[in-house]
Structure formats: C-alpha cells, structure tokens
Design an enzyme around this catalytic site. Structure first.
Site, PDB file in Angstrom:
ATOM      1  CE  LYS A 156      66.815  36.828  59.376  1.00  0.00           C
ATOM      2  NZ  LYS A 156      65.542  37.499  58.939  1.00  0.00           N
ATOM      3  CB  ALA A 158      60.827  36.536  60.769  1.00  0.00           C
ATOM      4  CB  SER A 210      61.855  25.562  57.916  1.00  0.00           C
ATOM      5  OG  SER A 210      62.948  25.779  56.884  1.00  0.00           O
ATOM      6  CD  GLU A 231      62.040  25.419  68.351  1.00  0.00           C
ATOM      7  OE1 GLU A 231      61.564  24.493  67.411  1.00  0.00           O
ATOM      8  OE2 GLU A 231      61.360  26.412  68.724  1.00  0.00           O
ATOM      9  CB  CYS A 265      57.738  24.158  65.711  1.00  0.00           C
ATOM     10  SG  CYS A 265      58.340  25.553  64.820  1.00  0.00           S
ATOM     11  CD  GLU A 363      56.201  22.385  60.909  1.00  0.00           C
ATOM     12  OE1 GLU A 363      56.984  22.677  60.157  1.00  0.00           O
ATOM     13  OE2 GLU A 363      56.046  22.630  62.347  1.00  0.00           O
TER      14      GLU A 363
END
Ligand code: SIN
Length: 462
Positions: A156, A158, A210, A231, A265, A363
């Site tokens: 899937k 984004a 996230s 991750e 990230c 972040e």
C-alpha cells in the site's frame, strides 16, 4: 467508489485521479497473493534471483521516467530523484544476490544417534505500507528481500505518491515475476493497516512511517501475534566536535539536513556544535544554505523542492516561530523564507538555539537547521540521547579516540562518523527505542522475511 487525487506539490495541479481499491478487492488480492505464495516459495533461489535481475534491468532502462514520476508526485528535485532510483534498484540488485545465500546450518548433536539441522523458510504473504518521501526506495527495500526470500507481497503506497509504486510493480510483472506475487492496493493507511494486521492470510506486516501509526499497527498485530517490522520516526542529532574538519562537516550537514527538503526520517533534525568552532561552522553553513536554489524539482538546478503539502509547511513554520519565541535567531527573515509561496520554504539556519525549542524535541521534516552550542562532549552526547527516538545520528571529529567514544555512547541504529549519507542497500538500516525494530538492507534485511525451522533426526534405525 471513492476517489483521490495525486497532486503535484510544486504546482498544486492534479496529476491523476485514482479510485480507492474496494475492501472486497483488497481481500481478494490478499487471497491471490497467498495462492501465488504457495507456488513462488517452490521456485528455486536461482530462478528467483534471475527474475529479480530482470526487474532490476527494467528499472534501470526506465530510470529517467521513474525519476520524473518521483519529482512530479513528490516534489523531489529531479537529480535527487535519479539518485533515489539508483538507490531503489540497488536493493533489487542486492537481494537478487542474497536470494542465493539463504543458508541453513548443522548443529553438532549431543548423541551419535542424532542429526540436527537448521533451515530457513519464507514467512508467507507480506503486507507493506510505505511513505511518500521515498516512493521508489522504500518499496524496493521491502519488495526485493520479500521476493528473494520466497514471500509474496501486497503493498500500500502513500496516496500522495502511488504512481511510482504502480510503475515499479508493472515493471516487476514485465520482468516475469508472477502478477499476484507482487501487487498493490490503493487505500488509506487506516484501512490497509486494519486489513493487513487482521487478515489471517497476511503473515507479516512491514511499515515505514510515523511512530504513532507504527504503535497502532503493533497494537493491532498483537491479537494474532503477527510478525512486524517497523521503521519509524527519527530526531537525528548531529554533533560537530572542536577537532572536526569544518568544511567537511558543513558539506555533510547540508547533505543530511536538506535531502528531500529535510523530509527524511534520518535528516539531521538538531545540530550541536562545540563553542570553539561554532562561529566558523555557523558562518559557512549559513553561506552555503542560502546558496541552495529552491523551486520546482523539474528545474534541473533546483536543490530544494517543495514540501509535500500545506500541513508540512504549517508544521515547519510552527517550529520556526517557536524557536524565535525562545530566543532563536533566523539566518533569513520569515518573509524571505516564505517568499515563493505554495509549498515552498527557503532553507534557514537557526542560531542561539536552546533545548526548550520544539525543533530540538520534535521531528521538523523541513529545511530548517537549528544549531546549538556546547562546551563539553558528554553534555552533547547526553542531549543527543535525550529522546524517545533512536534512528540515525551523526558526528564529526578527526580524533579516533573521541570518535569511538561518541560512537559507543550514541544510542542509535545508524551512526554516521564524518559522514552525512550513511544509507546504502548493502547496509542495515533501522532504529532502536521508539524508532522501531527490524532492519532493512544488508544481509540483515532479508531476515525479517524468513522463519527458522529446526529439524532433529533420530538416526538409529534398529
Ligand atoms: C527514510 O527517511 O525513512 C529513509 C531514508 C533512507 O533510506 O536513507
């Protein structure tokens, strides 16, 4: 049938409209992936490797077109997008090789009448959820090891950046990888997450995104004790010690900080610089950061593209405003930062930074480089570790004893020493603490797709 638009973040134009995959069809795809798994796991490793190499060849042939898709839907500057295609195909090449290196072992038995063997088997059907910031590389670094191990995979992507994934899957099919062994669905993260974690024919869930969403997926996976790889978010610190090569440290800071406009990230989120060299470092950093051209990624000279959407822009501006309220000094005026409008923000360095600022704890995911001064290396290490995150970290020193000391004391899964670009298909990538678990890339990256099976044979016959 509900639809969604893919929007070019540089222009705001709708590039394409897709229909979400109906829930019944998602279930159907998973069932077909399971059927495909029953035969794919029987395909010998050399043939799986050959098919991965064919996929790799097609990705290489389509390098320019794939980079263009990445730029159009994600805003990443074209040259950087070409780099992402190379990075993505590197995973396919690496796991085409690793497919042939899934070894077992024998264990010396404690009896002459026994033989003990350890074997590795594919986990089964994998459900993968991938982010918009690397629409090619985050796909191949899950798909390639899964296929190499003998798993099949439903991905899937984004909804901001599905076009690159769709093209990569089409190329895999053109390469001869069976259609149901590698497929995609178009769905919200919530829908896919629920179905993947609850479906009995999904044996593993792998997610990049996230930390809050990762936690939800872990919670949902607990009911069936599903195998998961996570991750998750980062808050990378970057330490520049007093004996660092300042020119090199500045060059590498820019590499890590402004990759994909600061939307990775592992982008350095917060910079700690020793007070003895702070002035020189900040001066060079500001000069070079202000020289970075911002604009539509299709313009070949552009180094910083747009942020993915308005929500991303708002978060970055909020961090900048918060820093100013806490005494931070901006290297350029707020109006100048926002001059280009839309999703574009000019990059900025913030000096006179302290640890009360949001940008040192959350972040930022944008082109902002906050620099805080320190006097003692233990203080810098303490601040670097003072977070729930543990993905990537960086430090700069030319003294090997100081370097080993910092390395040993940083609690992170990835560490760059005098290096702002540590990621590589042949190296393990992943975090500790709330940045997740499991590794992607390197010899470690195939392990999450394998189960260990142990066989004890009684050899006494009469
Ligand atoms: C990420 O931002 O999650 C990936 C960065 C990388 O692979 O270098």
């Amino acid at each position: 049938m509900t639809k969604f638009d893919v929007i070019n973040p540089s222009t705001g134009e709708v590039i394409k409209t897709y229909a979400f995959t109906e829930e019944a069809e998602i279930h159907h795809k998973i069932e077909r992936a399971y059927e495909a798994y029953l035969s794919w796991r029987e395909v010998d490793a050399h043939e799986r490797s050959r098919l991965l190499w064919q996929w790799s060849a097609l990705i290489k042939e389509n390098r320019d077109a794939l980079a263009e898709l990445i730029t159009l839907e994600g805003g990443k500057p074209y040259q950087e997008a070409l780099g992402e295609v190379d990075y993505a195909v590197g995973y396919v090449d690496w796991y085409a090789e690793e497919a042939k290196r899934i070894y077992g072992r024998t264990i010396p038995a404690n009896s002459p009448d026994k033989k003990l063997l350890v074997d590795q088997f594919p986990v089964g059907v994998v459900g993968a959820i991938t982010p918009w910031n690397f629409p090619a590389a985050m796909i191949t670094r899950k798909m390639a090891p899964a296929l190499a191990a003998g798993c099949t995979i439903v991905c899937k992507p984004a909804t901001q950046t599905p076009m690159t994934t769709i093209r990569l899957v089409e190329l895999a099919h053109e390469a001869g990888i069976p259609e149901d062994a590698i497929s995609y669905i178009l769905a919200s993260g919530k829908t896919a997450g629920k179905i993947f974690t609850e479906h009995e024919l999904i044996h593993k869930v792998t997610f990049t995104g996230s930390t809050p969403v990762g936690k939800k997926l872990i919670e949902q996976s607990a009911a069936s004790v599903k195998n998961v790889t996570m991750e998750l978010g980062g808050l990378a610190p970057l330490i520049v010690h007093k004996d660092a090569d300042i020119e090199h440290a500045v060059e590498q800071t820019i590499k890590t900080k402004f990759r994909n406009a600061g939307q990775t990230c592992i982008c350095a989120n917060r910079i700690y610089v020793h007070e003895d060299i702070a002035e020189a470092y900040e001066k060079q950093l500001i000069e070079q950061v202000h020289a970075l051209k911002v604009g539509d990624g299709m313009d070949k000279d552009v180094k910083i593209g747009p942020l993915i959407n308005q929500k991303g822009v708002d978060k970055v501006l909020n961090h900048i405003q918060d820093a100013v309220e806490h005494g931070g000094q901006l290297s350029r005026e707020l109006d100048d930062i926002q001059e280009l409008g839309g999703n574009f923000l000019k990059p900025v360095v913030i000096t006179n930074v302290n640890h009360d600022m949001k940008c040192m704890h959350e972040e930022t995911f944008g082109p902002v480089a906050p620099v805080m001064r320190y006097s003692d290396i233990d203080e810098a290490i303490h601040l670097a570790n003072d977070t729930e995150f543990g993905l990537a970290s960086y430090f700069f020193t030319n003294d090997y004893r100081t370097g080993l000391y910092i390395y040993n004391n940083l609690h992170y899964g990835v560490v760059g020493w005098n290096d702002g670009a540590p990621s590589a298909p042949h190296a393990p990538f992943g975090g500790v603490k709330e940045s997740g678990y499991g590794r992607e890339g390197g010899i470690e990256g195939i392990e999450p797709y394998l189960e260990t099976k142990y066989l004890s044979i009684g050899t006494k016959t009469e």
